[in-house]
Design an enzyme around this catalytic site. Structure first.
Site, PDB file in Angstrom:
ATOM      1  N   HIS A 304       0.817  -1.214   0.000  1.00  0.00           N
ATOM      2  CA  HIS A 304       0.000   0.000   0.000  1.00  0.00           C
ATOM      3  C   HIS A 304       0.847   1.258   0.000  1.00  0.00           C
ATOM      4  CE1 HIS A 304      -3.349  -2.597   2.032  1.00  0.00           C
ATOM      5  NE2 HIS A 304      -3.154  -2.905   0.763  1.00  0.00           N
ATOM      6  N   THR A 416      -2.297  -8.619  11.039  1.00  0.00           N
ATOM      7  CA  THR A 416      -3.275  -8.122  10.064  1.00  0.00           C
ATOM      8  C   THR A 416      -4.525  -8.980  10.106  1.00  0.00           C
ATOM      9  OG1 THR A 416      -3.758  -7.795   7.701  1.00  0.00           O
ATOM     10  CG2 THR A 416      -2.100  -9.462   8.261  1.00  0.00           C
TER      11      THR A 416
END
Length: 511
Positions: A304, A416
């Site tokens: 990202h 995550t």
């Protein structure tokens, strides 16, 4: 190849209505009585309920179709991010569960249906269930987490498309490997593996005071909701940023690290690298602390993007991220210095007399307008974070599909919740014989990991290193640290890892 980050669907408000459960007796054929998989000949269900266009499963648990699909689903043509896939994604992340008896199938029947699917494949499964066993589609869907109310909301044809997609996805979903169940199994895997893929998220940085995104009370998105921002993902939407970057700059300081310290979990990944075991670290984090920890850039994929750089949205000028940090911390929009210099140079240059533009009036005449009314403005600097609506780095797909899928021998997913595509899809596209280990505070249900180690990431990796015979040196790992490992009830492969209190009664154990 054009790609984009998939915006996760907001949690659907579930509607429950009492449903008369039909008698369900899906015995399947003789094929369902043995452990071997029958190869599915086709894939996605069309509106008519037929299955088409899925390649046969390869022996290693994946297929060339799977690799292509990972890319196709992120094509910015919009075809891959359909309404149907959004519904399927939501059902996987938050499966519908009956509140009262008689709503959909019970858990035992659901388990039996899913087991039958794995034995006979999607095409035969749907035929037998919908035709031979005459299970109503909205009842069958509940075995896969679909809200039965969707049948009326979508209509039969569209619901059948959704049902087909979730059945096919369930068939290709990774299954747990039965031989790996304990933390000692994981330690042995660390010692013996040579090409380890590590997928990391915000949970590996929370011990440094950087919030994760989705924790219910402490996550960044929860804080945004408290501030009245009802759609937190919009803060990272590229169209919203271009429309008004002030919202992002008012909030981004909370995510900006001091770049002076990295966590013990970062140190663990560096240790894997030093031992020659780290093949690739795919990080969803934007804090760029992997660089501070010394992770080789050739082994790092920042899925990202990160705060490492910044780019002008007007002229494309690129700078180091540190150049905009003062603006980020001051919560003011950062403007491009090159644009400012160009504007100043243009203002200082001698001006040639410009002819006034004459534009047509509604009556066919001409009216005067002056270009000087347009005041030039420097462009906005945007951190090189991949916003929703932007392309992911090409090296993400190239590295994953051309190298890592073919060569890795262990996957560690750390810190995550795996809720943002395409990273969330990676486990199902890796050969299923490769062990998958999950490390985070809370368990997840939509991926079938072999072992889940639940606790603060720093404590878990410390204990793994201790059991593997390694020493994890870090200023935040106190001398004499001890942790307890306890089994999670009803789960043979989930373990809760907790730091033991010190003699002074404190638990954090930091120096």
């Amino acid at each position: 190849m054009s790609t984009k980050v998939a915006t996760p669907l907001a949690h659907r408000k579930r509607r429950h209505s009492a449903i008369d459960r039909s008698a369900i007796d899906l015995t399947g054929s003789d094929d369902s009585k043995h452990s071997g998989h029958k190869t599915a000949t086709n894939g996605a269900v069309a509106a008519s309920g037929n299955i088409s266009d899925v390649a046969p499963r390869a022996e290693n648990g994946t297929s060339s179709h799977a690799t292509r699909k990972l890319e196709d689903e992120n094509d910015d043509s919009g075809e891959g991010e359909s309404e149907y896939e959004d519904i399927v994604d939501a059902a996987e992340l938050e499966p519908w569960r009956p509140l009262i008896e008689g709503e959909g199938v019970d858990s035992q029947t659901a388990s039996r249906l899913r087991s039958t699917l794995l034995h006979v494949g999607p095409e035969k499964f749907l035929h037998d269930a919908l035709t031979a066993a005459a299970i109503p589609p909205y009842i069958l869907g509940t075995a896969f987490g679909l809200d039965p109310a969707l049948f009326d909301q979508l209509g039969e044809n569209r619901y059948m498309h959704v049902l087909g997609q979730i059945v096919v996805r369930s068939y290709y979903k990774r299954r747990k490997l039965p031989q790996y169940n304990t933390i000692d199994d994981v330690a042995a895997l660390l010692r013996n593996s040579k090409n380890i893929m590590v997928i990391t998220g915000a949970g590996i940085s929370t011990s440094l005071g950087i919030p994760d995104f989705r924790s219910k009370t402490t996550g960044f998105y929860s804080k945004l909701l408290e501030r009245g921002i009802n759609e937190p993902e919009e803060v990272f939407d590229i169209h919203e940023f271009d429309y008004d970057p002030r919202t992002f700059y008012q909030l981004a300081a909370d995510l900006l690290p001091d770049h002076k310290h990295y966590s013990p979990t970062h140190g663990f990944i560096r240790l894997l690298q030093d031992k020659g075991k780290l093949q690739t670290n795919y990080t969803q984090n934007i804090d760029n602390l992997e660089e501070l920890a010394g992770i080789d850039k050739h082994r790092l994929i920042q899925c990202h993007g990160s705060f490492a750089g910044a780019t002008c949205r007007k002229c494309g000028h690129k700078v180091k991220g540190t150049e905009i940090f003062p603006d980020v911390r001051a919560k003011r929009v950062s403007r491009c210095q090159r644009c400012k210099a160009d504007i100043a140079a243009q203002a200082a240059a001698p001006k040639a007399k410009k002819a006034k533009k004459r534009t047509p009036t509604p009556y066919g005449g001409r009216s005067d307008s002056d270009d000087d009314d347009d005041i030039p403005e420097p462009g906005v600097m945007k951190p090189d974070i991949t916003f929703f609506g932007e392309q992911l780095p090409e090296d993400f797909f190239d590295r994953f599909t051309e190298r890592d899928v073919k060569t890795i021998d262990l996957v560690l997913v750390i810190g995550t919740s795996l809720k943002v595509a395409p990273v969330s899809e990676m486990p199902d596209f890796i050969p299923h014989h490769v062990p998958h280990i999950f490390i985070s505070r809370e368990p997840i249900e939509h991926v079938n990991f072999d072992v889940q180690l639940l606790g603060n990431c720093d404590d878990v990796v410390f204990e793994l290193c201790r059991r593997a015979g390694w020493e994890l040196k870090h200023r935040m790992v106190p001398k004499g640290l001890e942790v307890s490992v306890e089994a999670v009830e009803d789960f043979g492969s989930r373990w809760r890892v907790k730091r033991r209190p010190r003699e002074d009664g404190k638990v954090d154990g930091r120096p």
